[in-house]
Design a protein around this motif. Structure first.
Motif, mmCIF file in Angstrom:
data_model
loop_
_atom_site.group_PDB
_atom_site.id
_atom_site.type_symbol
_atom_site.label_atom_id
_atom_site.label_comp_id
_atom_site.label_asym_id
_atom_site.label_seq_id
_atom_site.Cartn_x
_atom_site.Cartn_y
_atom_site.Cartn_z
ATOM 1 N N ARG A 43 10.908 -20.358 -11.915
ATOM 2 C CA ARG A 43 10.632 -19.754 -10.612
ATOM 3 C C ARG A 43 9.141 -19.594 -10.349
ATOM 4 N NH1 ARG A 43 15.366 -17.207 -8.792
ATOM 5 N NH2 ARG A 43 14.277 -17.033 -6.809
ATOM 6 N N GLN A 44 8.323 -19.647 -11.430
ATOM 7 C CA GLN A 44 6.876 -19.476 -11.320
ATOM 8 C C GLN A 44 6.528 -18.151 -10.650
ATOM 9 O OE1 GLN A 44 5.562 -22.973 -9.217
ATOM 10 N NE2 GLN A 44 5.968 -24.321 -10.941
ATOM 11 N N ASN A 45 7.393 -17.167 -10.863
ATOM 12 C CA ASN A 45 7.212 -15.880 -10.207
ATOM 13 C C ASN A 45 8.010 -14.822 -10.968
ATOM 14 O OD1 ASN A 45 7.962 -13.681 -8.185
ATOM 15 N ND2 ASN A 45 6.417 -14.833 -7.037
ATOM 16 N N ILE A 46 7.340 -13.770 -11.450
ATOM 17 C CA ILE A 46 7.994 -12.725 -12.236
ATOM 18 C C ILE A 46 9.018 -11.967 -11.402
ATOM 19 C CG2 ILE A 46 7.640 -10.601 -13.536
ATOM 20 C CD1 ILE A 46 6.624 -13.025 -14.995
ATOM 21 N N ALA A 47 8.672 -11.678 -10.145
ATOM 22 C CA ALA A 47 9.570 -10.907 -9.281
ATOM 23 C C ALA A 47 10.877 -11.659 -9.020
ATOM 24 C CB ALA A 47 8.875 -10.582 -7.964
ATOM 25 N N LYS A 48 10.782 -12.974 -8.773
ATOM 26 C CA LYS A 48 11.985 -13.766 -8.523
ATOM 27 C C LYS A 48 12.844 -13.863 -9.782
ATOM 28 C CE LYS A 48 10.077 -16.568 -4.762
ATOM 29 N NZ LYS A 48 9.712 -17.926 -4.299
ATOM 30 N N ASN A 106 12.690 -33.912 -6.686
ATOM 31 C CA ASN A 106 13.552 -32.735 -6.739
ATOM 32 C C ASN A 106 13.421 -31.975 -8.051
ATOM 33 O OD1 ASN A 106 14.618 -32.729 -4.227
ATOM 34 N ND2 ASN A 106 16.455 -33.877 -4.756
ATOM 35 N N TYR A 107 12.914 -32.640 -9.085
ATOM 36 C CA TYR A 107 12.655 -31.945 -10.353
ATOM 37 C C TYR A 107 11.272 -31.316 -10.355
ATOM 38 C CZ TYR A 107 11.640 -31.119 -15.255
ATOM 39 O OH TYR A 107 11.267 -30.539 -16.430
ATOM 40 N N TYR A 108 10.253 -32.108 -10.084
ATOM 41 C CA TYR A 108 8.897 -31.587 -10.195
ATOM 42 C C TYR A 108 8.508 -30.688 -9.038
ATOM 43 C CZ TYR A 108 6.454 -32.772 -14.368
ATOM 44 O OH TYR A 108 6.024 -32.763 -15.658
ATOM 45 N N ASN A 109 9.267 -30.694 -7.953
ATOM 46 C CA ASN A 109 9.007 -29.771 -6.868
ATOM 47 C C ASN A 109 9.160 -28.327 -7.329
ATOM 48 O OD1 ASN A 109 8.484 -28.970 -4.172
ATOM 49 N ND2 ASN A 109 10.665 -28.767 -3.784
ATOM 50 N N PHE A 110 9.919 -28.125 -8.433
ATOM 51 C CA PHE A 110 10.122 -26.784 -8.937
ATOM 52 C C PHE A 110 9.013 -26.333 -9.887
ATOM 53 C CE2 PHE A 110 14.666 -28.417 -8.763
ATOM 54 C CZ PHE A 110 14.840 -27.977 -7.477
ATOM 55 N N SER A 111 8.295 -27.249 -10.482
ATOM 56 C CA SER A 111 7.507 -26.838 -11.643
ATOM 57 C C SER A 111 6.107 -27.411 -11.741
ATOM 58 C CB SER A 111 8.274 -27.218 -12.922
ATOM 59 O OG SER A 111 8.559 -28.598 -12.938
ATOM 60 N N ASN A 154 24.383 -26.439 -6.374
ATOM 61 C CA ASN A 154 23.634 -26.307 -5.127
ATOM 62 C C ASN A 154 22.962 -24.954 -5.032
ATOM 63 O OD1 ASN A 154 24.212 -28.861 -4.184
ATOM 64 N ND2 ASN A 154 26.078 -28.239 -3.146
ATOM 65 N N LEU A 155 23.652 -23.903 -5.465
ATOM 66 C CA LEU A 155 23.053 -22.568 -5.449
ATOM 67 C C LEU A 155 21.869 -22.500 -6.402
ATOM 68 C CD1 LEU A 155 23.128 -19.613 -4.548
ATOM 69 C CD2 LEU A 155 24.750 -19.156 -6.416
ATOM 70 N N MET A 156 22.010 -23.138 -7.560
ATOM 71 C CA MET A 156 20.928 -23.152 -8.545
ATOM 72 C C MET A 156 19.691 -23.861 -7.987
ATOM 73 S SD MET A 156 21.128 -24.651 -12.415
ATOM 74 C CE MET A 156 21.504 -26.305 -11.819
ATOM 75 N N LEU A 157 19.890 -25.010 -7.342
ATOM 76 C CA LEU A 157 18.769 -25.736 -6.766
ATOM 77 C C LEU A 157 18.099 -24.911 -5.664
ATOM 78 C CD1 LEU A 157 20.064 -29.405 -6.400
ATOM 79 C CD2 LEU A 157 18.463 -28.509 -8.071
ATOM 80 N N LYS A 158 18.912 -24.242 -4.855
ATOM 81 C CA LYS A 158 18.367 -23.428 -3.775
ATOM 82 C C LYS A 158 17.517 -22.295 -4.329
ATOM 83 C CE LYS A 158 19.808 -20.554 0.136
ATOM 84 N NZ LYS A 158 20.969 -20.023 0.902
ATOM 85 N N ASN A 159 17.973 -21.667 -5.412
ATOM 86 C CA ASN A 159 17.241 -20.545 -5.997
ATOM 87 C C ASN A 159 15.938 -20.960 -6.659
ATOM 88 O OD1 ASN A 159 19.140 -18.694 -5.190
ATOM 89 N ND2 ASN A 159 20.286 -18.772 -7.120
ATOM 90 N N LYS A 160 15.833 -22.255 -7.083
ATOM 91 C CA LYS A 160 14.625 -22.700 -7.763
ATOM 92 C C LYS A 160 13.519 -23.044 -6.802
ATOM 93 C CE LYS A 160 16.677 -22.378 -11.689
ATOM 94 N NZ LYS A 160 16.430 -21.188 -12.488
ATOM 95 N N ARG A 161 13.861 -23.238 -5.547
ATOM 96 C CA ARG A 161 12.849 -23.694 -4.588
ATOM 97 C C ARG A 161 11.898 -22.567 -4.219
ATOM 98 N NH1 ARG A 161 13.880 -28.741 -2.993
ATOM 99 N NH2 ARG A 161 15.976 -29.526 -3.187
#
Length: 295
Positions: free
Chosen positions: A15-20, A244-249, A288-295
């Motif tokens: 998530r690159q975010n502690i709060a998320k 779609n992979y590296y967009n997350f990280s 799909n929910l997992m991908l949505k949450n990673k964005r």
């Protein structure tokens, strides 16, 4: 438990975010932060780079991240095996993990819904060319993959379209390509190009062949994804990867440039039977929910 700490670390990295990450675990930011600090003390080195945009894995963090992902998969498989020893009636979903751009997210599939609560998960690692035989022989129940000649128009196999994938270039912000949003393959010249040989989808193979034609005097080299682009001395070097992979990280010093005309569909595949199709539908909802949450 150490595995809970590892899961929190991986979620914070994704998530690159502690709060998320805290929201995912229904806990506080301080608890996530403290677990990461304990992990860093145990390892002996910091694992994140903190910026105004978020927290990103450093070189050491990337190494640990990939090792922990594999560890969690083995741990999940061990739990499934133990559960099967004590409850022979327990149903198991066998998910084939191919060399896919989504490899690091498979372990995170959370089957806590009423539709899948009766199942346990077992992950089966396969080479990309092996999953078709595994599905036919029912050694696995489902597999995530790109379309191949083996599954296209095959009535014994059922395809569920998950998303449209696209190739991209991961560049250093100092690269002359970094000011572009997209580029044609034929316009990429005089750049050292790195790619992961273990993830060769149909679009990747076509792109590599085209790049070799356009870069006859420049090396096109094999490199694993867990190598940070910041390690590469040549600032003009680029990584070929899946958007779609590296967009997350991707990191704060990196930029994504989309490759035109490299889109390809990504599927969940199963054998064409009612039981397997019902499993597939439930997994799609979670994926799909997992991908949505990673964005």
């Amino acid at each position: 438990m150490i595995f809970e700490r590892i899961k929190m670390f991986i979620e914070a990295a994704n998530r690159q975010n502690i709060a998320k990450a805290a929201d995912t675990f229904h806990t506080t930011k301080d608890r996530i932060r403290n677990q990461i600090i304990l992990l860093e003390k145990e390892i002996g080195y910091p694992l994140f780079v903190k910026t105004p945009r978020g927290s990103y894995l450093n070189k050491d963090g990337e190494i640990i991240y990939h090792a922990f992902n594999k560890m969690l998969i083995e741990y999940q498989n061990a739990l499934t095996a133990i559960e099967s020893n004590h409850n022979s009636s327990n149903k198991i979903i066998r998910i084939a993990i191919t060399n896919s751009p989504y490899y690091n997210f498979f372990f995170a599939l959370n089957f806590s819904s009423s539709e899948l609560i009766q199942y346990k998960i077992k992950y089966v690692e396969l080479e990309y060319v092996e999953f078709y035989d595994a599905l036919i022989k029912e050694n696995v129940d489902v597999c995530f993959c790109h379309e191949t000649s083996q599954i296209k128009n095959n009535k014994s196999i059922k395809l569920f379209h998950i998303c449209d994938d696209q190739l991209c270039l991961l560049t250093n912000k100092e690269s002359i390509l970094s000011n572009q949003k997209s580029i044609k393959t034929k316009n990429i010249k005089n750049h050292t190009i790195y790619y992961n040989p273990k993830i060769m989808t149909p679009a990747t193979k076509r792109c590599i062949n085209n790049l070799k034609k356009n870069n006859t005097t420049v090396p096109i080299l094999e490199r694993n994804y867990n190598t940070s682009i910041n390690e590469i001395i040549d600032k003009s070097a680029i990584f070929l990867c899946h958007y779609n992979y590296y967009n997350f990280s991707y990191g704060v010093n990196q930029k994504i440039v989309l490759l035109d005309n490299t889109q390809e569909p990504y599927y969940l595949v199963c054998k064409n039977s009612q039981e397997k199709i019902e499993i597939a539908y439930s997994i799609i909802d979670h994926f799909n929910l997992m991908l949505k949450n990673k964005r």
